[in-house]
Scaffold this motif. Structure first.
Motif, PDB file in Angstrom:
ATOM      1  N   PHE A  61      -6.772  13.665  13.374  1.00 45.42           N
ATOM      2  CA  PHE A  61      -6.066  14.832  13.913  1.00 45.42           C
ATOM      3  C   PHE A  61      -4.819  15.142  13.099  1.00 45.42           C
ATOM      4  N   MET A  62      -4.574  16.456  12.944  1.00 42.35           N
ATOM      5  CA  MET A  62      -3.391  16.934  12.231  1.00 42.35           C
ATOM      6  C   MET A  62      -2.225  16.945  13.203  1.00 42.35           C
ATOM      7  N   GLN A  63      -1.096  16.408  12.799  1.00 43.14           N
ATOM      8  CA  GLN A  63       0.065  16.356  13.683  1.00 43.14           C
ATOM      9  C   GLN A  63       1.268  17.001  13.016  1.00 43.14           C
ATOM     10  N   PHE A 110      -0.434  13.489   3.823  1.00 42.45           N
ATOM     11  CA  PHE A 110       0.909  14.053   3.897  1.00 42.45           C
ATOM     12  C   PHE A 110       0.878  15.471   3.327  1.00 42.45           C
ATOM     13  N   HIS A 111       1.055  16.446   4.219  1.00 44.91           N
ATOM     14  CA  HIS A 111       0.939  17.861   3.855  1.00 44.91           C
ATOM     15  C   HIS A 111       2.305  18.530   3.965  1.00 44.91           C
ATOM     16  N   VAL A 112       2.692  19.230   2.906  1.00 46.16           N
ATOM     17  CA  VAL A 112       4.008  19.884   2.911  1.00 46.16           C
ATOM     18  C   VAL A 112       3.927  21.332   2.418  1.00 46.16           C
ATOM     19  N   LEU A 127      -2.667  27.356  -6.645  1.00 45.58           N
ATOM     20  CA  LEU A 127      -4.025  27.842  -6.494  1.00 45.58           C
ATOM     21  C   LEU A 127      -4.874  26.650  -6.082  1.00 45.58           C
ATOM     22  N   ASP A 128      -5.572  26.836  -4.979  1.00 45.32           N
ATOM     23  CA  ASP A 128      -6.403  25.783  -4.379  1.00 45.32           C
ATOM     24  C   ASP A 128      -7.841  26.098  -4.757  1.00 45.32           C
ATOM     25  N   LEU A 129      -8.447  25.246  -5.561  1.00 40.32           N
ATOM     26  CA  LEU A 129      -9.802  25.496  -6.068  1.00 40.32           C
ATOM     27  C   LEU A 129     -10.817  24.706  -5.257  1.00 40.32           C
ATOM     28  N   ASP A 130     -11.694  25.435  -4.591  1.00 41.65           N
ATOM     29  CA  ASP A 130     -12.683  24.804  -3.715  1.00 41.65           C
ATOM     30  C   ASP A 130     -14.089  25.021  -4.254  1.00 41.65           C
ATOM     31  N   PRO A 131     -14.821  23.924  -4.522  1.00 42.02           N
ATOM     32  CA  PRO A 131     -16.181  24.078  -5.058  1.00 42.02           C
ATOM     33  C   PRO A 131     -17.145  24.577  -3.985  1.00 42.02           C
ATOM     34  N   THR A 162      -6.157  16.435  -8.574  1.00 43.93           N
ATOM     35  CA  THR A 162      -7.295  16.487  -7.674  1.00 43.93           C
ATOM     36  C   THR A 162      -6.747  16.604  -6.257  1.00 43.93           C
ATOM     37  N   SER A 163      -7.546  17.164  -5.361  1.00 44.59           N
ATOM     38  CA  SER A 163      -7.109  17.210  -3.962  1.00 44.59           C
ATOM     39  C   SER A 163      -7.302  15.852  -3.299  1.00 44.59           C
ATOM     40  N   GLY A 164      -8.076  14.983  -3.955  1.00 39.98           N
ATOM     41  CA  GLY A 164      -8.476  13.724  -3.334  1.00 39.98           C
ATOM     42  C   GLY A 164      -9.715  13.920  -2.462  1.00 39.98           C
ATOM     43  N   SER A 165     -10.095  15.192  -2.303  1.00 39.59           N
ATOM     44  CA  SER A 165     -11.279  15.507  -1.506  1.00 39.59           C
ATOM     45  C   SER A 165     -12.319  16.113  -2.439  1.00 39.59           C
ATOM     46  N   LYS A 166     -12.494  17.434  -2.426  1.00 35.38           N
ATOM     47  CA  LYS A 166     -13.579  18.010  -3.221  1.00 35.38           C
ATOM     48  C   LYS A 166     -13.116  18.808  -4.429  1.00 35.38           C
ATOM     49  N   GLY A 167     -11.923  19.363  -4.369  1.00 30.16           N
ATOM     50  CA  GLY A 167     -11.491  20.291  -5.405  1.00 30.16           C
ATOM     51  C   GLY A 167     -10.231  19.854  -6.122  1.00 30.16           C
ATOM     52  N   VAL A 168      -9.535  20.845  -6.677  1.00 33.55           N
ATOM     53  CA  VAL A 168      -8.272  20.569  -7.365  1.00 33.55           C
ATOM     54  C   VAL A 168      -7.219  21.586  -6.916  1.00 33.55           C
ATOM     55  N   HIS A 169      -5.962  21.253  -7.201  1.00 32.21           N
ATOM     56  CA  HIS A 169      -4.826  22.133  -6.937  1.00 32.21           C
ATOM     57  C   HIS A 169      -4.068  22.355  -8.243  1.00 32.21           C
ATOM     58  N   VAL A 170      -3.818  23.624  -8.573  1.00 32.96           N
ATOM     59  CA  VAL A 170      -2.996  23.943  -9.743  1.00 32.96           C
ATOM     60  C   VAL A 170      -1.642  24.439  -9.229  1.00 32.96           C
ATOM     61  N   SER A 224       2.458  27.818   4.333  1.00 33.11           N
ATOM     62  CA  SER A 224       1.275  26.990   4.558  1.00 33.11           C
ATOM     63  C   SER A 224       1.403  25.753   3.670  1.00 33.11           C
ATOM     64  N   THR A 225       0.555  24.781   3.920  1.00 35.34           N
ATOM     65  CA  THR A 225       0.798  23.480   3.292  1.00 35.34           C
ATOM     66  C   THR A 225      -0.226  23.145   2.227  1.00 35.34           C
ATOM     67  N   ILE A 226       0.125  22.138   1.459  1.00 33.35           N
ATOM     68  CA  ILE A 226      -0.807  21.548   0.507  1.00 33.35           C
ATOM     69  C   ILE A 226      -0.559  20.037   0.565  1.00 33.35           C
ATOM     70  N   VAL A 227      -1.606  19.280   0.333  1.00 30.40           N
ATOM     71  CA  VAL A 227      -1.436  17.824   0.399  1.00 30.40           C
ATOM     72  C   VAL A 227      -0.603  17.355  -0.802  1.00 30.40           C
ATOM     73  N   ALA A 228       0.285  16.410  -0.594  1.00 32.26           N
ATOM     74  CA  ALA A 228       1.155  15.916  -1.664  1.00 32.26           C
ATOM     75  C   ALA A 228       0.355  15.083  -2.667  1.00 32.26           C
ATOM     76  N   PRO A 232      -3.149   9.728   0.219  1.00 27.40           N
ATOM     77  CA  PRO A 232      -4.555   9.419   0.463  1.00 27.40           C
ATOM     78  C   PRO A 232      -5.189  10.513   1.299  1.00 27.40           C
ATOM     79  N   ARG A 233      -6.520  10.570   1.285  1.00 28.48           N
ATOM     80  CA  ARG A 233      -7.282  11.485   2.131  1.00 28.48           C
ATOM     81  C   ARG A 233      -8.160  10.673   3.080  1.00 28.48           C
ATOM     82  N   ILE A 234      -8.454  11.258   4.225  1.00 26.70           N
ATOM     83  CA  ILE A 234      -9.257  10.560   5.234  1.00 26.70           C
ATOM     84  C   ILE A 234     -10.731  10.693   4.876  1.00 26.70           C
TER      85      ILE A 234
END
Ligand code: ATP
Ligand code: MN
Ligand code: MN
Length: 293
Positions: A61-63, A110-112, A127-131, A162-170, A224-228, A232-234
């Motif tokens: 859950f996001m808090q 950790f999202h900021v 820019l959030d790149l999502d495959p 890397t986002s630590g998940s599927k894509g990348v962040h520039v 809006s936020t982006i992960v630092a 880590p990612r869940i």
């Protein structure tokens, strides 16, 4: 159960599983955040923090609101939440002990936002790149190169992680840019990058309109936020959002860097800080173009 105390913060059940299916213990999370505290805290300091937490037997859950019973030394800032229709008090993670206190609550992600509490002007755009579903990471790498070219054509430079998940962040650090102009420039950059190879990348918000292309999401700037970086990612093994030099991007495999491999893969330095260019002003034509989108 193994307990510990670091920086005056009590850490409990370190040998217990962190969460369902994550293949790591709570101690693995604590050790990672402790090791990367000096590199994480500068990214979090002064910014209203959102954390994504886990517990065994529960959905993640996001808090946003500070947890009840927080020690008096945990700093918070009141922020209006349009979703909750009320003011929420968000943590300002300005030091190691706050990070450890959050780690003990199984805060994993950790999202900021890109603006500091009390300020409207962003310190960066992203820019959030999502495959597309099921795609190889290689298409994200190719799309990132389009973004890099669009930036260079506008006289800008960015850093990629890397986002630590599927894509990348520039990420492009900026200064002296009102929030609406930052948002506009981000839209224009995404549009210009997609136009460089419309078969590969798209700015279509509607999923059905993407047709297997990489989505260049220009809406993650501002509040809006982006992960630092280094968060880590869940996901199983706790992959980490990892900074990458542009030249190294083609060799990256998502999931390479996890809480277990991060010390060896990322070293003792702060590659994210080293890779981030200085804060830049945004060209007027880019901003103007974005305001027409
Ligand atoms: P992926 O590589 O899987 O896309 P991501 O972190 O980029 O991982 P996105 O869904 O693209 O995930 O979202 C980008 C950022 O927007 C996230 O890092 C997060 O900070 C923020 N975000 C996304 N969804 C939410 C949400 N439901 N609540 C709060 N923040 C969110
Ligand atoms: Mn996205
Ligand atoms: Mn994403």
């Amino acid at each position: 159960m193994v307990d510990d105390e670091r920086d005056g913060v009590r850490l409990t059940s370190l040998d217990a599983p962190l969460g369902d299916g994550l293949e790591v213990t709570k101690g693995d999370l604590v050790d990672h955040l402790d090791a990367f505290a000096d590199r994480l805290v500068p990214q979090l300091a002064g910014r209203p923090l959102s954390v994504k937490r886990v517990r065994p037997g529960q959905e993640p859950f996001m808090q946003r609101s500070v947890a009840k019973g927080a020690p008096e030394w945990v700093r918070t800032v009141p922020v209006w939440s349009s979703g909750a229709h009320r003011e929420v008090h968000q943590v300002l993670c300005d030091d190691r002990r706050t990070l450890l206190w959050l780690a003990n609550q199984r805060a994993v992600e950790f999202h900021v936002p890109f603006s500091l509490a009390g300020h409207d002007e962003p310190t960066g755009i992203v820019l959030d790149l999502d495959p597309p579903e099921g795609a190889d990471f290689g298409v994200v790498v190719q799309a990132a190169q389009l973004v890099r070219r669009a930036l260079a054509d506008a006289g800008l430079t960015g850093a990629v992680k890397t986002s630590g998940s599927k894509g990348v962040h520039v990420v492009v650090p900026v200064r002296g840019v009102p929030p609406e102009d930052a948002a506009a420039a981000t839209r224009a950059l995404a549009a210009r990058a997609a136009a460089l190879d419309p078969d590969l990348a798209t700015t279509a918000y509607i999923r059905e309109d993407r047709h297997g292309r990489v989505f260049l999401d220009s809406t993650r700037s501002g509040s809006s936020t982006i992960v630092a970086a280094y968060s880590p990612r869940i996901r199983p093994g706790l992959p980490v959002s990892a900074p990458v030099a542009w030249e190294d991007l083609p060799a990256v495999r998502p999931g390479d860097v996890t809480v277990r491999t991060a010390p060896e893969r990322l070293g003792d330095g702060d590659p994210w800080r080293a890779l981030l260019p200085v804060a830049q002003e945004l060209p007027a034509d880019l901003v103007a173009e974005g305001h027409t989108i």
